[in-house]
Design an enzyme around this catalytic site. Sequence first.
Site: not given
Ligand code: RBF
Length: 156
Positions: A24, A59-60, A82, A88, A90, A115, A129
């Site tokens: 991402w 998240f992973e 990042c 939202t 989130h 980190f 950054r």
């Molecule tokens: N993953 C990131 O690494 N950076 C983000 O800014 C990010 N923003 C997200 C925003 C939304 C609304 C969603 C649904 C997911 C986002 N994710 C982001 C992905 C998240 O880390 C993860 O890969 C997914 O939720 C699948 O588990």
Amino acid sequence: MSKYAIFNELNGENVHVGIVRARWNGDITHNLYTGAVATFSDYGVPHDHMRKREVPGSFELPWMTQSLINTHEVDVVLAIGCLIQGSTPHFEYLANAVSNGLTTVSLQTGIPVVFGVLTCLNEEQARERSEGSHNHGPEWAKTAIELGNMQTEFRS
Ligand code: RBF
């Protein structure tokens, strides 16, 4: 006076490092990652001591970090991601989950985790950054080398 950490002499030749990158905001994490890998090389970490993995999003990162640690092939893991604030809540959930997750993995396994996750209010902050001399990737790599060496000392 620098607010950043000052590093003493670093030698990475005995360090085995895991590097996990979230895709991402991929341009940003690519810069952070290439900056980190170049620095590992500069400080002597051999290429075959680097275990590189990608995950879809931040998240992973904790899960993949733990999986790499469970191979017993790494002394330290650098987790790179990042997070950019959206409209939202989130962002807050993700930032909490990722920081708590990486902390938990590190403390439960006894392996240091760096980190390498930017949490930014907008893309401009993320670029600042992750580009040029302000790229945080090299600094995280130096942190990883220092901690990896400490970890190998504890083990022996
Ligand atoms: N993953 C990131 O690494 N950076 C983000 O800014 C990010 N923003 C997200 C925003 C939304 C609304 C969603 C649904 C997911 C986002 N994710 C982001 C992905 C998240 O880390 C993860 O890969 C997914 O939720 C699948 O588990």
